[in-house]
Structure formats: structure tokens, C-alpha cells
Motif scaffolding. Structure first.
Motif, PDB file in Angstrom:
ATOM      1  N   LEU A 166       1.635  -8.341   5.771  1.00 24.53           N
ATOM      2  CA  LEU A 166       0.943  -9.460   6.536  1.00 24.53           C
ATOM      3  C   LEU A 166       1.419  -8.928   7.897  1.00 24.53           C
ATOM      4  O   LEU A 166       0.330  -9.262   8.694  1.00 24.53           O
ATOM      5  CB  LEU A 166       1.561 -10.697   5.915  1.00 24.53           C
ATOM      6  CG  LEU A 166       1.283 -11.434   4.753  1.00 24.53           C
ATOM      7  CD1 LEU A 166       1.982 -12.435   4.347  1.00 24.53           C
ATOM      8  CD2 LEU A 166      -0.353 -11.830   4.912  1.00 24.53           C
ATOM      9  N   PHE A 220      -2.239  -6.885   8.675  1.00 27.80           N
ATOM     10  CA  PHE A 220      -3.398  -8.200   8.691  1.00 27.80           C
ATOM     11  C   PHE A 220      -3.302  -8.951   9.752  1.00 27.80           C
ATOM     12  O   PHE A 220      -4.145  -9.991  10.064  1.00 27.80           O
ATOM     13  CB  PHE A 220      -3.258  -8.834   7.411  1.00 27.80           C
ATOM     14  CG  PHE A 220      -3.705  -8.011   5.890  1.00 27.80           C
ATOM     15  CD1 PHE A 220      -5.089  -7.474   6.017  1.00 27.80           C
ATOM     16  CD2 PHE A 220      -2.935  -7.781   5.166  1.00 27.80           C
ATOM     17  CE1 PHE A 220      -5.155  -7.024   4.813  1.00 27.80           C
ATOM     18  CE2 PHE A 220      -2.940  -7.207   4.071  1.00 27.80           C
ATOM     19  CZ  PHE A 220      -4.321  -6.618   3.915  1.00 27.80           C
ATOM     20  N   GLY A 262      -6.156 -11.319  10.952  1.00 29.87           N
ATOM     21  CA  GLY A 262      -6.021 -12.646  10.795  1.00 29.87           C
ATOM     22  C   GLY A 262      -6.066 -13.501  11.914  1.00 29.87           C
ATOM     23  O   GLY A 262      -6.006 -14.908  11.736  1.00 29.87           O
ATOM     24  N   PHE A 274      -1.259 -17.861   8.220  1.00 27.71           N
ATOM     25  CA  PHE A 274      -2.375 -17.942   7.276  1.00 27.71           C
ATOM     26  C   PHE A 274      -2.464 -19.266   6.485  1.00 27.71           C
ATOM     27  O   PHE A 274      -3.433 -20.043   6.394  1.00 27.71           O
ATOM     28  CB  PHE A 274      -2.527 -16.871   6.202  1.00 27.71           C
ATOM     29  CG  PHE A 274      -2.811 -15.476   6.750  1.00 27.71           C
ATOM     30  CD1 PHE A 274      -4.104 -15.248   7.171  1.00 27.71           C
ATOM     31  CD2 PHE A 274      -1.960 -14.337   7.046  1.00 27.71           C
ATOM     32  CE1 PHE A 274      -4.609 -14.141   7.715  1.00 27.71           C
ATOM     33  CE2 PHE A 274      -2.220 -13.175   7.387  1.00 27.71           C
ATOM     34  CZ  PHE A 274      -3.608 -13.173   7.717  1.00 27.71           C
ATOM     35  N   VAL A 306      -5.165 -13.519   2.389  1.00 25.14           N
ATOM     36  CA  VAL A 306      -5.841 -13.109   3.568  1.00 25.14           C
ATOM     37  C   VAL A 306      -7.379 -13.845   3.565  1.00 25.14           C
ATOM     38  O   VAL A 306      -7.591 -14.547   4.262  1.00 25.14           O
ATOM     39  CB  VAL A 306      -5.823 -11.732   3.957  1.00 25.14           C
ATOM     40  CG1 VAL A 306      -6.479 -11.543   5.513  1.00 25.14           C
ATOM     41  CG2 VAL A 306      -4.273 -11.365   4.295  1.00 25.14           C
ATOM     42  N   CYS A 355      -7.895 -17.412   2.953  1.00 24.90           N
ATOM     43  CA  CYS A 355      -7.205 -18.260   4.120  1.00 24.90           C
ATOM     44  C   CYS A 355      -8.090 -18.050   5.486  1.00 24.90           C
ATOM     45  O   CYS A 355      -8.569 -19.230   6.070  1.00 24.90           O
ATOM     46  CB  CYS A 355      -5.911 -17.880   4.687  1.00 24.90           C
ATOM     47  SG  CYS A 355      -4.644 -18.240   3.445  1.00 24.90           S
ATOM     48  N   LEU A 356      -8.874 -16.890   5.403  1.00 20.94           N
ATOM     49  CA  LEU A 356      -9.952 -16.744   6.159  1.00 20.94           C
ATOM     50  C   LEU A 356     -10.982 -17.547   6.370  1.00 20.94           C
ATOM     51  O   LEU A 356     -11.568 -18.171   7.368  1.00 20.94           O
ATOM     52  CB  LEU A 356     -10.149 -15.297   6.797  1.00 20.94           C
ATOM     53  CG  LEU A 356      -9.202 -14.351   7.217  1.00 20.94           C
ATOM     54  CD1 LEU A 356      -9.504 -12.955   7.398  1.00 20.94           C
ATOM     55  CD2 LEU A 356      -8.887 -14.726   8.930  1.00 20.94           C
TER      56      LEU A 356
END
Length: 844
Positions: free
Chosen positions: A103, A107, A111, A301, A376, A379-380
Motif C-alpha cells: 500500500l 499503490f 491511490g 483508501f 485498491v 476503493c478507487l
């Protein structure tokens, strides 16, 4: 004149594990004298000298053969098992920790894309109605699904090189399966390294063989492939500049929403302070920073998902219709040219995709895939859906869509966590840049730099001080000179797309050459993704005059540095090959080499892997005496991630035994750590040398025992026999050359013969044992007398009749890079009292 070489008549280009007992498909080709070198002078009594460096381009054909061992060196038989990635045997708990660290390291970039994606898109294509919002949202959703998920997570991540990702990892993977490297230092024994693990082509896969043959025979294709790799790498480095600028500046733009008195100049100054802090903590390493920033990114996130769900529930859940791609068609139909301009902003939602692949050396494939798919990506998607739902009722806030969509009560906590996430995102491509530069330097395409390994557990986690501060300086210039988010976003898209397109081309080649999958699948991948990326690229290039041209200039400069270094290194190596000392000269000098042999061991460092370097003659004429034992040491990087310690050193005798001259090739993968001090290196080298001498004597003993069996009429009764570390005995299937009477064929005696004389009757076993112990005692005595590092610094200068451009590149640019790069011996921390240097200039 080049030194003599010899080769087994039945040698083939097989690349299997030598311990394999199964037959296999190999290429049968004519004699390639460049594969064998440095046999004893006494072994070639009747053979004239010949040029051994000519490349054999004879036509190849696929044949079936039994198990056979290449005779380059007995130590090449040490294959204890395939070298595997550090994370393959990780426990469940360790996998969870790795997934958590991804994370913060991998990302962060992708993110933080919701901070600026819609803002840039709607500045280029203003909102004229809710249908425009649905169309833009649909573009973003399918860009996220196609590029990060389908292309990278499901396809590209599997093209890793034993856990190593990035542009040069793909290039090294291709180099192992086809001879496309322009530097002529490849040895067939390199394929004996367990890390190669080549997939041997089968007869029915003609397409793969044709592609391989075409790549190997076409110099133009080799150069084109290298230029593509260098271009991709330069774009990765450019990403390392623009990512911090974009992430930090866009996150701090929220101040203008929360505090009306804040102006853009003040935002820029705060961004500069944040960037300085960011690059200053980079030295603490990926593992330490990953564990620290992992929780912060997890909160980020979760915040994205939470805000998205809140906005969907409060404003308009009808934006879920954007999953229907027909809205993309309506968006382009209504906005035409403006919609095409907005593609540059849409791409920003996929920035950071390359980091998933480039940073793969830090984590396992599974940890990256699982984290992206289950955390990821959802959440995006929720974050973008929530912003679109808010904009459906607030068209005027499109210029700063993210911060405007945050509920007022959660603004400042969200602002704080967004800025932390942006700082973390800035590290994503910086980390990838370190990894990519280390790979390119190991493969001879970037000047050597000081590399600090920040983790004792995982070798891939590195920090390069010079690059770190260089990226900081350029990022500060970039932020101060271009403060517009639109212009920086356009530059961001150029750098990201450059890497993406190079990756698509290389992965397509991997599919054809290595994976050998159906041509329809390969064409579908290439056409869909290369077509998609070219469409995006055309959009960002249209706005290049706005200021984003700066990043193109920076990428060109980095490309030029890598090209000059590769070009100069290639010319230097080829010149050193041409100016090798001949074996005739060594025989004329005798075992004392025409000078005094003083007690001790001299390690002569040189880049040549074949022949006697010309710089050695310079040592002989310059120094009043030379050491009683000389070892030519070549530090060679092979296109594998790691070389097991047991396969590190390859030894061979140079001249007959009374000369006490050896060649040692110390092989390293581009992911290997060279942190040994000089005492450790010397100890490992001497232990490997003793093993080589013992096995050489063992081989001689086996050959002598075979001579006793006079009753056997088998055609292979005189076969050369080697013994492996596991006790297995291998036959080369080649009659001992000493039994041939034809004077046109080189006659070989054992490399342990004391003097250059015709073959004598077999000595008793006890004499052979005494001879072995005498030589080992001589080596130990020489070691006790001391080890001196003989460093031959060969520089190159362009000839007077060369073109002006060549003189400029070699005499100035390459010379400058070479004088300021890190010496290869510096990793060993050798005291100056143990070093002796001699310079030599080659005209090219």
C-alpha cells in the motif's frame, strides 16, 4: 593476435540443467570458436593461431540429443537447484505484512489519482450537462479496468524475471532467450546458472524459433530493441521527477478550498518544503517506510470508499449507469475535440500502473495482485463514483472536484490524510526509479553509482543517494517553473505513456518468444493496448507546447546519458578484445613472463571474459616484477536476477601449469548484492580456486583410468569425463583429443602438465596426488605472501580521422561519465596499500 581456442566437435547450443538425465531439443550449429578460450599453451602444439572472436552465423537446425555437459569448466556443473524469488516460501503472516507494505510503496501513486483526475478532465472539457459527467466517469472506470487491472495485474506482472519487474527486467528476460545483447561478452556457460531456467523451444513451435533467429541475426533489430528499452527507462526516471510534483501540489491545492486567503504562490512554497522532507527520509528504506506509511494509505483508501458511498447515497446513485460504455460514445459525440483533449486527464487515473510492475522486486506478485483487486480497485471505483455523484448537482465545483465533494465536517481530517498519501505516492516512482537504474547499470546501460541496500532481509530494497538528490533538484525546478496542475498533468501523462508503450512492446515480444502462446492472443494484446495508449498519447502530445515539453527534454537527456554510456562501453570492450595478447607471445616469454616472479597473488581486474588482456602486457613492461600467481578477474553481470554463491566463480587455466596464471569470472545477477569486503571476496575466490584444481585433478585421474581399459572397442572409450559436485559422472561424448594423430587438430594434454612436452606415460596415482598437493601448497604460500589488486584503467579516445560526432561523444561525454562514475572495485573496500594501478589508452 587473438589467442587460440578449441571446442568439442559435438558442442551444441543446449541450455538445459546439466544434471538432467532426459534428452532435449537443442540447436545444432557449426563450430563457434568464440566459446572456448585460454587452453594451455602446451595443448596446442600443432595448431596455428586463429582469430577466435569471429561470430558464427551458420544456419541452425533443431535436433534431439542426449544429456551432455559443456566443457567450459567443471564448476559450471554446480547447479544445486533453481534460484527462486525471496517471497515464494513466505508464510501466511509474512504475505499479509508484504501486502500491507505494498500500500505504501506500490499503490500510493494510483491511490492519489482521485485528487486531480476529474479536475484536469473538466478543465479541458467543461461540463455542459449531466451526460458529460456520466461520459467522463465511464471513461475513467474503463481506463482503470483495462490498464491497471487487465494489462498490468492480469498480464504484465506475470512477465517478471524471477520476481524482478521493470523495463530492464523484461530486456534481460529476452536476452536470456535470444542473443540480442550488443555487448560481446556472453559465454555459453552462463546458461548453466540455475537462475536461467530457459524454456527450450520444441520443434513444433516454429514461430518462436523464427523470431529468435531473426532477432539474433539482425543487428538493426538488436539496436532497435535496446533503444526502446533505453527510451522506456528514461521515461521511468522522468516519472520519478513529475510524480512528486503532481501528487504534492494537487494535494495542497485543497488549502485554497479550506482557506480563502491562501494563494497559489504560497501553495507552491509549501509544496517545496514537503518535497525536501520527502526526499530526505527516502534513505530510511522501503521496509521501514512501508510499515510506517502502510497504515496511512489504508486509512486513505478507506476514506475514499467512505466518502464515495456517502456522496452516492446523498446526491445521485444514478451515476452507476456509467458502467454502460455507451456513455463514452455519447461523450465524444457531444464534445468531439474537447473530449479528445480530456483523454490526457483521464489517463491520470491509471498513473502508477507501471509502479506495480517496476516495484515488483520489493514484493511478491501475489501480494500486489491481491491488494489491488480486493482493496485498491474497489476503493478507487467508489471514490470516482462519489465525486461524479456530487458533480451531478454541483457543476461549478468541477475545478477542484475531490475537495469540494468532501463533507464539511470531514474536510480537515481528509486534507491531512490526503497530503500524507500524496507524500507517500511521491515515493512510488522514486522507488521504481532506483530499481530501474540499478538494473540498467548492471546490464551496462547506466554509469555505476553508489547503491545502499536498506534491508537485510530482502536484497531488492535499495537507495541511490545521487539519484535521490538529483530527482529532488529537478522536481523543485519543475514545481517552481510550472505551477499549473493542467500542465504538470500533461507532462505526467507523457512520461507515464512512454513507459506503458515500451512495456506493451516488450511484453508482446515475451509472449511470442518465451510464453509461446497463440498468435491471436498476442495480436489481441498488442492491438488493444498499444492502440489505446497511442490514442492517449496523441491527446497529451497535442498540448506539449503548454510547458510539459520540459519533461520530454529531461527524458531525452537521460536517454542520451544511457546511450552514450552503452555506446562507449561497447567500443571499449570490442577494442580490448582486438588488442589481446597472443598465446605465442606468452610461450616466448616463458613461465617467468620475461621478468621476476615475486611471491604473492596478483588479481588483475579487467572486463574481458576471454583472452589475455592487453593491459597485462603494460604491467609486465611497467613493473620491475610480477606476482608468482596471476588471476585475471572479470566482474560480469549476467541477465539473471541472482547467481547462487556456489555458481559465482568460473575458473580456467591460462597457459600451462608452470605459469600459475588463471582466469576467474565472477558472475553476478543484476539483483545481486555486492557487499563483501575484500577479505571475504579473497577467501571465496581462493576456496573456489582450490575446488577447481582438485576437480581438474580428479578429471585427469578419470581420464587416466580410462586409458587402462585397452580391451574396450567402444567408440566412446576415450570420452572426456567430468565429475559433478553431487558425485555424478558425466561423459562429453567426445574422444580425448590427445588420441588423435591428425596434426591439423589441436592436441590436448591435461591442464595439470608441468611443461610443454609430448605426452609422457601415465604417472602413478601417488605422483599425481603429490603434484596436486604441491600446487595447493604453492597457492596457500602465495596467499600468505599477500594479495595485490592490479587495476588496469583502460580509457578510449576517438581516432583523428573519426567523425566529429564520434569524437564529441567519446572524447568528452563518455570520458566525463567514466571519470565521474563509481569504480567496480570500490564495492570491495580495498585498502590503497593493496592496490596497484596502470592506465592505458585505446584509440577507437
Amino acid at each position: 593476435m587473438a589467442n587460440p581456442k578449441s571446442k568439442s566437435p559435438n558442442s551444441m547450443g543446449d541450455e538445459e540443467d546439466p544434471d538432467s538425465t532426459e534428452s532435449r531439443w537443442v540447436f545444432q550449429e557449426d563450430e563457434d570458436p568464440s566459446e572456448i578460450e585460454d587452453f594451455d599453451a602446451a595443448d596446442l602444439r600443432h595448431q596455428p593461431m586463429f582469430d577466435s572472436e569471429e561470430e558464427d552465423n551458420a544456419e541452425q537446425r533443431l535436433v534431439r540429443t542426449g544429456p551432455r555437459i559443456d566443457s567450459f569448466d567443471v564448476e559450471a556443473l554446480e547447479v544445486p537447484g533453481a534460484q527462486r524469488n525471496d517471497y515464494e516460501d513466505a508464510s501466511v503472516g509474512k504475505r499479509i505484512v508484504l501486502a500491507f507494505q505494498t500500500l505504501g510503496v506500490v499503490f500510493g501513486d494510483v491511490g492519489t489519482s482521485p485528487l486531480y483526475t476529474f479536475s484536469v478532465m473538466f478543465r479541458k472539457a467543461p461540463i455542459n450537462g449531466n451526460e458529460d459527467i456520466l461520459g467522463a466517469l465511464s471513461l475513467v472506470l474503463y481506463t482503470l479496468i483495462l490498464i491497471p487491472l487487465v494489462k498490468y495485474v492480469l498480464v504484465v506482472l506475470w512477465a517478471n524475471d524471477d520476481g524482478e519487474g521493470g523495463t530492464f527486467a523484461l530486456y534481460s528476460l529476452i536476452c536470456r532467450n535470444a542473443k540480442v545483447s550488443l555487448l560481446p561478452n556472453q559465454l555459453r556457460s552462463d546458461a548453466r546458472i540455475s537462475g536461467f531456467r530457459l524454456k527450450v523451444p520444441s520443434a513444433e513451435l516454429e514461430r518462436s524459433l523464427k523470431i529468435k533467429e531473426r532477432l539474433e541475426t539482425s543487428v538493426t533489430l538488436k539496436k532497435t530493441l535496446l533503444l526502446l528499452v533505453l527510451a522506456g527507462t528514461s521515461m521511468v526516471i522522468a516519472n520519478g521527477v513529475v510524480t512528486p510534483a503532481m501528487s504534492v501540489l494537487s494535494s495542497l491545492n485543497g488549502l485554497k478550498v479550506g482557506v480563502d486567503a491562501i494563494k497559489q504562490d504560497e501553495v507552491v512554497m509549501i509544496s517545496v518544503a514537503c518535497l525536501v522532507i520527502l526526499f530526505s527520509v527516502q534513505k530510511y528504506g522501503t521496509s521501514k517506510m512501508g510499515l510506517v506509511v502502510g497504515p496511512a494509505l489504508l486509512i486513505w483508501f478507506c476514506s475514499l470508499a467512505g466518502i464515495g458511498i456517502y456522496n452516492l447515497a446523498k446526491y445521485d446513485s444514478g451515476v452507476l449507469r456509467a458502467f454502460n460504455p455507451i456513455h463514452i460514445y455519447y461523450f465524444f459525440k457531444r464534445n468531439s475535440t474537447k473530449a479528445w483533449y480530456s483523454l490526457g486527464g483521464c489517463l491520470l487515473c491509471a498513473t502508477g500502473s507501471e509502479a506495480m510492475f517496476a516495484d515488483l522486486c520489493y514484493f511478491s506478485v501475489r501480494s500486489v495482485q491481491l491488494t489491488f483487486v480486493f482493496l485498491v480497485l474497489p476503493c478507487l471505483l467508489l471514490g470516482y463514483l462519489g465525486q461524479a455523484a456530487y458533480l451531478m448537482e454541483n457543476h461549478a465545483d468541477a475545478g477542484n472536484a475531490f475537495y469540494s465533494s468532501v463533507p464539511s465536517g470531514a474536510f480537515w481530517p481528509t486534507f491531512l490524510i490526503a497530503n500524507i498519501a500524496a507524500l507517500i505516492a511521491s515515493r512510488a516512482m522514486t522507488t521504481a526509479t532506483f530499481s530501474c537504474i540499478k538494473q540498467s547499470a548492471a546490464l551496462g546501460c547506466f554509469p555505476r553509482l553508489k547503491i545502499i541496500h536498506t534491508s537485510r532481509k530482502f536484497m531488492g530494497q535499495i537507495y541511490i543517494p545521487v539519484i535521490n538528490w538529483f530527482l529532488l533538484a529537478v522536481s523543485l525546478v519543475f514545481v517552481c517553473s510550472i505551477s499549473s496542475i493542467d500542465e504538470i498533468g500533461n507532462a505526467y501523462g507523457i512520461a507515464e505513456l512512454g513507459v506503458m508503450m515500451m512495456t506493451t512492446v516488450l511484453v508482446t515480444l515475451v509472449m511470442l518468444l518465451i510464453w509461446q502462446i497463440h498468435i491471436i492472443v498476442v495480436l489481441s494484446f498488442a492491438v488493444v493496448f498499444l492502440g489505446l495508449e497511442l490514442t492517449f498519447f496523441s491527446s497529451v502530445l497535442w498540448s506539449v507546447t503548454d510547458g510539459s515539453w520540459i519533461i520530454l527534454v529531461f527524458a531525452v537527456i537521460m536517454f542520451f546519458i544511457m546511450f552514450v554510456w552503452n555506446y562507449g562501453s561497447k567500443l571499449k570492450y570490442e577494442t580490448e578484445v582486438k588488442q589481446k595478447l597472443s598465446m605465442d607471445l606468452m610461450r616466448e616469454l616463458g613461465c617467468n613472463l620475461g621478468t621476476i616472479r615475486a611471491p604473492g597473488i596478483g588479481l588483475l581486474y579487467n572486463e574481458l571474459v576471454k583472452g589475455i588482456p592487453g593491459i597485462f602486457g603494460h604491467f609486465l613492461t611497467t613493473l620491475p616484477a610480477i606476482h608468482s600467481m596471476i588471476i585475471f578477474v572479470s566482474i560480469k553481470y549476467v541477465p539473471v536476477p541472482m547467481v547462487p554463491q556456489s555458481e559465482r566463480f568460473l575458473f580456467r587455466r591460462v597457459c600451462q601449469r608452470s605459469y600459475h596464471i588463471f582466469r576467474c569470472i565472477a558472475r553476478y545477477g543484476y539483483k545481486d548484492v555486492r557487499k563483501e569486503n575484500h577479505q571475504t571476496f579473497e577467501q571465496l575466490l581462493m576456496e573456489s580456486l582450490e575446488k577447481f584444481i582438485r576437480r581438474e585433478a580428479q578429471e585427469r585421474s578419470l581420464e587416466s583410468d580410462g586409458d587402462d581399459d585397452t580391451d574396450s572397442e567402444d567408440e566412446y572409450s576415450g570420452s572426456r569425463v567430468l565429475i559433478g559436485p553431487n558425485g555424478s559422472v558425466y561423459s562429453l561424448g567426445v574422444p580425448l583429443l590427445a588420441e588423435f594423430n591428425d596434426t591439423t587438430v589441436p592436441k590436448f594434454e591435461a591442464s595439470t602438465s608441468e611443461e610443454a612436452c609430448p605426452a609422457s606415460p601415465k604417472a602413478p596415482a601417488v605422483d599425481a596426488e603429490q603434484s596436486l598437493e604441491r600446487e595447493l601448497s604453492f597457492i596457500r604460500t602465495a596467499k600468505e605472501s599477500g594479495v595485490v589488486y592490479l587495476l588496469g584503467h583502460g580509457d578510449i579516445r576517438a581516432r583523428k580521422d573519426s567523425w566529429f560526432i564520434k569524437k564529441l561523444i567519446i572524447n568528452y561525454f563518455y570520458s566525463f561519465l567514466r571519470k565521474n562514475c563509481r569504480r567496480g572495485i570500490s564495492n570491495l573496500s580495498v585498502p590503497h596499500s593493496h592496490m596497484m594501478q596502470v592506465g592505458m589508452t585505446y584509440m577507437v
